[in-house]
Design a protein around this motif. Structure first.
Motif, PDB file in Angstrom:
ATOM      1  N   CYS A  52       3.368  -3.188   1.703  1.00 10.12           N
ATOM      2  CA  CYS A  52       4.338  -4.111   1.113  1.00 10.12           C
ATOM      3  C   CYS A  52       3.626  -5.309   0.487  1.00 10.12           C
ATOM      4  N   LYS A  53       2.653  -5.825   1.202  1.00 10.84           N
ATOM      5  CA  LYS A  53       1.878  -6.960   0.676  1.00 10.84           C
ATOM      6  C   LYS A  53       1.184  -6.589  -0.628  1.00 10.84           C
ATOM      7  N   ASN A  54       0.545  -5.428  -0.661  1.00 12.76           N
ATOM      8  CA  ASN A  54      -0.197  -5.021  -1.856  1.00 12.76           C
ATOM      9  C   ASN A  54       0.724  -4.788  -3.050  1.00 12.76           C
ATOM     10  N   ILE A  55       1.890  -4.231  -2.793  1.00 13.85           N
ATOM     11  CA  ILE A  55       2.859  -4.036  -3.885  1.00 13.85           C
ATOM     12  C   ILE A  55       3.315  -5.399  -4.402  1.00 13.85           C
ATOM     13  N   ALA A  56       3.621  -6.312  -3.478  1.00 14.35           N
ATOM     14  CA  ALA A  56       4.072  -7.650  -3.861  1.00 14.35           C
ATOM     15  C   ALA A  56       2.991  -8.399  -4.635  1.00 14.35           C
ATOM     16  N   LEU A  57       1.742  -8.241  -4.214  1.00 16.82           N
ATOM     17  CA  LEU A  57       0.625  -8.858  -4.948  1.00 16.82           C
ATOM     18  C   LEU A  57       0.548  -8.316  -6.364  1.00 16.82           C
ATOM     19  N   ASP A  58       0.684  -6.996  -6.503  1.00 15.75           N
ATOM     20  CA  ASP A  58       0.609  -6.388  -7.831  1.00 15.75           C
ATOM     21  C   ASP A  58       1.751  -6.854  -8.729  1.00 15.75           C
ATOM     22  N   LEU A  59       2.873  -7.196  -8.121  1.00 23.13           N
ATOM     23  CA  LEU A  59       4.024  -7.687  -8.883  1.00 23.13           C
ATOM     24  C   LEU A  59       3.916  -9.179  -9.194  1.00 23.13           C
ATOM     25  N   ASN A  60       2.798  -9.794  -8.745  1.00 23.08           N
ATOM     26  CA  ASN A  60       2.555 -11.223  -8.983  1.00 23.08           C
ATOM     27  C   ASN A  60       3.670 -12.103  -8.405  1.00 23.08           C
ATOM     28  N   LEU A  61       4.156 -11.740  -7.238  1.00 21.90           N
ATOM     29  CA  LEU A  61       5.177 -12.554  -6.589  1.00 21.90           C
ATOM     30  C   LEU A  61       4.555 -13.823  -6.020  1.00 21.90           C
ATOM     31  N   MET A 148      13.186  -6.586  -2.468  1.00 17.91           N
ATOM     32  CA  MET A 148      12.562  -6.308  -1.181  1.00 17.91           C
ATOM     33  C   MET A 148      12.907  -4.912  -0.671  1.00 17.91           C
ATOM     34  N   SER A 149      14.099  -4.440  -0.979  1.00 17.74           N
ATOM     35  CA  SER A 149      14.477  -3.071  -0.604  1.00 17.74           C
ATOM     36  C   SER A 149      13.596  -2.056  -1.318  1.00 17.74           C
ATOM     37  N   LYS A 150      13.330  -2.293  -2.596  1.00 20.87           N
ATOM     38  CA  LYS A 150      12.485  -1.380  -3.371  1.00 20.87           C
ATOM     39  C   LYS A 150      11.049  -1.390  -2.863  1.00 20.87           C
ATOM     40  N   ILE A 151      10.532  -2.572  -2.589  1.00 18.89           N
ATOM     41  CA  ILE A 151       9.161  -2.677  -2.084  1.00 18.89           C
ATOM     42  C   ILE A 151       9.033  -1.941  -0.756  1.00 18.89           C
ATOM     43  N   LEU A 152       9.979  -2.177   0.153  1.00 21.06           N
ATOM     44  CA  LEU A 152       9.915  -1.531   1.469  1.00 21.06           C
ATOM     45  C   LEU A 152      10.041  -0.023   1.359  1.00 21.06           C
ATOM     46  N   ARG A 153      10.952   0.464   0.530  1.00 23.73           N
ATOM     47  CA  ARG A 153      11.118   1.907   0.386  1.00 23.73           C
ATOM     48  C   ARG A 153       9.851   2.551  -0.161  1.00 23.73           C
ATOM     49  N   ASP A 154       9.206   1.893  -1.120  1.00 21.21           N
ATOM     50  CA  ASP A 154       7.934   2.410  -1.646  1.00 21.21           C
ATOM     51  C   ASP A 154       6.891   2.512  -0.539  1.00 21.21           C
ATOM     52  N   ALA A 155       6.736   1.429   0.205  1.00 19.09           N
ATOM     53  CA  ALA A 155       5.705   1.379   1.240  1.00 19.09           C
ATOM     54  C   ALA A 155       5.981   2.384   2.347  1.00 19.09           C
ATOM     55  N   ASP A 156       7.224   2.479   2.759  1.00 21.55           N
ATOM     56  CA  ASP A 156       7.600   3.387   3.849  1.00 21.55           C
ATOM     57  C   ASP A 156       7.366   4.843   3.456  1.00 21.55           C
ATOM     58  N   LYS A 157       7.825   5.234   2.283  1.00 16.32           N
ATOM     59  CA  LYS A 157       7.643   6.618   1.825  1.00 16.32           C
ATOM     60  C   LYS A 157       6.161   6.948   1.662  1.00 16.32           C
ATOM     61  N   ILE A 214       9.883   6.599  -5.996  1.00 15.36           N
ATOM     62  CA  ILE A 214       9.000   5.433  -5.952  1.00 15.36           C
ATOM     63  C   ILE A 214       9.364   4.508  -7.111  1.00 15.36           C
ATOM     64  N   ASN A 215       9.405   3.213  -6.831  1.00 14.23           N
ATOM     65  CA  ASN A 215       9.874   2.239  -7.813  1.00 14.23           C
ATOM     66  C   ASN A 215       8.774   1.612  -8.664  1.00 14.23           C
ATOM     67  N   TYR A 216       7.552   1.546  -8.112  1.00 11.69           N
ATOM     68  CA  TYR A 216       6.505   0.776  -8.787  1.00 11.69           C
ATOM     69  C   TYR A 216       5.275   1.627  -9.076  1.00 11.69           C
ATOM     70  N   LYS A 217       4.693   1.378 -10.237  1.00  7.28           N
ATOM     71  CA  LYS A 217       3.538   2.177 -10.659  1.00  7.28           C
ATOM     72  C   LYS A 217       2.348   1.989  -9.730  1.00  7.28           C
ATOM     73  N   TRP A 218       2.207   0.797  -9.153  1.00 10.25           N
ATOM     74  CA  TRP A 218       1.093   0.593  -8.221  1.00 10.25           C
ATOM     75  C   TRP A 218       1.151   1.621  -7.107  1.00 10.25           C
TER      76      TRP A 218
END
Length: 261
Positions: A52-61, A148-157, A214-218
Motif C-alpha cells: 500500500c505504501k509503495n502504491i501510494a508513493l508511486d501515486l505521489n500522495l 484508499m479502497s483501490k490501493i488496498l484491493r491492489d495490495a491485497d490481491k 488491478i487499478n494501478y500500473k505500478w
C-alpha cells in the motif's frame, strides 16, 4: 525535504507506523502465533501494508495519505485472527465475512484506539476494509474512500498471488472443464464472480483474473517484474488446461508495461 529525500513529517510518520506495527503484533500475539495460519496472516498484513505504501508513493500522495494507506494495509485483515480462533477456517462462506468481523474488532471493540491514527480517517478506514474483499467496490464509495479502497484491493490481491507463487497458499486442482461463465468473464478481462466457480480449475482462473481488477500500473508492473504469474503457472499440475489463459494474462501484462493499455 531533508538530505535523505524525506520530509520531516514523513520521517515521523515512518516512526509512528513502526510503532503501529508493534501494536498490531501485540494484538496478534493474543492468538496462537505458532499456528501456521496465524503466522501467514501476520506476514500477509505486514506485506500488504508495505505494498500500500509503495502504491501510494508511486501515486505521489502526500505524506499523511501514504501513512494512511500503509495503516489500512496493516489492519485490513485484523478480523482473520478471531475468525480462525472461532471457526478454524478462513473461508467466509463457512464462517463469517472476515472484513465485517475486522470492522467489529476495530470499531465496536475499539481496538483502533490502541493505534496512532487520526480519527478523522475512521470513515475512510472503514470503507476501504469493507470494500477490500468484495466482488466490486460499492458504488457509493467516493473521493479519498475510493482511492484508499483501490490501493488496498491492489495490495491485497497482489500479495494473495504472491502467497500462491511461494506455495504459502496451495491451489487445489482438478481436470474438470472450465465453466462457460468463468471463461467468458476471464476473456472479457473481468473479475470472476466466486458464485460462478464450480470446479478447482475455475478457481485457478479466478485467481489469475485478479490482474484484471488491478487499478494501478505500478501494481501490474510489480506483478510482472516479480514473475508472479509465471511461477504460479509453473507450479500447476494441469498446465495444458490453463496454458491459454496464462498466455492471455501474460499478454495483458505486457501490453500494460508497454503502455498499450
Amino acid at each position: 525535504m531533508n538530505h535523505f529525500g524525506m520530509s520531516i513529517l514523513g520521517f515521523f510518520l515512518e516512526v509512528i507506523i513502526l510503532n503501529n506495527e508493534k501494536i498490531f503484533l501485540l494484538y496478534a500475539n493474543n492468538f496462537d502465533v505458532n499456528k501456521k495460519e496465524i503466522k501467514r496472516k501476520i506476514n500477509h498484513s505486514l506485506r500488504v501494508s508495505k505494498l500500500c505504501k509503495n502504491i501510494a508513493l508511486d501515486l505521489n500522495l502526500t505524506d499523511d495519505l501514504i501513512y494512511l494507506a500503509e495503516f489500512i494495509g496493516l489492519v485490513h485483515d485484523i478480523g482473520r485472527f478471531e475468525q480462525w480462533e472461532k471457526y478454524q477456517t478462513f473461508d467466509d462462506l463457512k464462517s463469517v465475512e472476515h472484513a465485517l468481523l475486522g470492522l467489529e474488532v476495530l470499531f465496536k471493540n475499539k481496538e483502533i484506539n490502541r493505534f496512532k491514527i487520526d480519527h478523522k480517517w475512521d470513515k475512510t478506514i472503514y470503507s476501504a476494509i469493507k470494500n477490500h474483499n468484495q466482488y466490486k467496490i460499492a458504488d457509493e464509495t467516493k473521493d479519498i474512500d475510493l482511492l484508499m479502497s483501490k490501493i488496498l484491493r491492489d495490495a491485497d490481491k497482489t500479495d494473495i498471488l504472491y502467497m500462491i507463487k511461494i506455495n504459502d497458499i496451495v491451489l487445489d486442482e482438478d481436470n474438470e472443464s472450465i465453466t462457460s461463465d468463468v471463461k467468458s468473464e476471464f476473456l472479457n478481462k473481468e473479475s470472476i464472480d466466486h458464485t460462478k466457480v464450480k470446479s478447482f480449475s475455475d478457481k485457478v482462473l479466478l485467481k489469475l483474473a485478479f490482474v484484471f481488477d488491478i487499478n494501478y500500473k505500478w501494481t501490474l508492473k510489480y506483478i510482472e517484474k516479480e514473475n508472479i504469474i509465471d511461477e504460479i503457472y509453473n507450479n500447476l499440475i494441469y498446465k495444458n488446461k490453463i496454458k491459454y489463459y496464462y498466455n492471455y494474462v501474460k499478454k495483458y501484462l505486457s501490453e500494460v508495461s508497454n503502455g498499450k493499455i
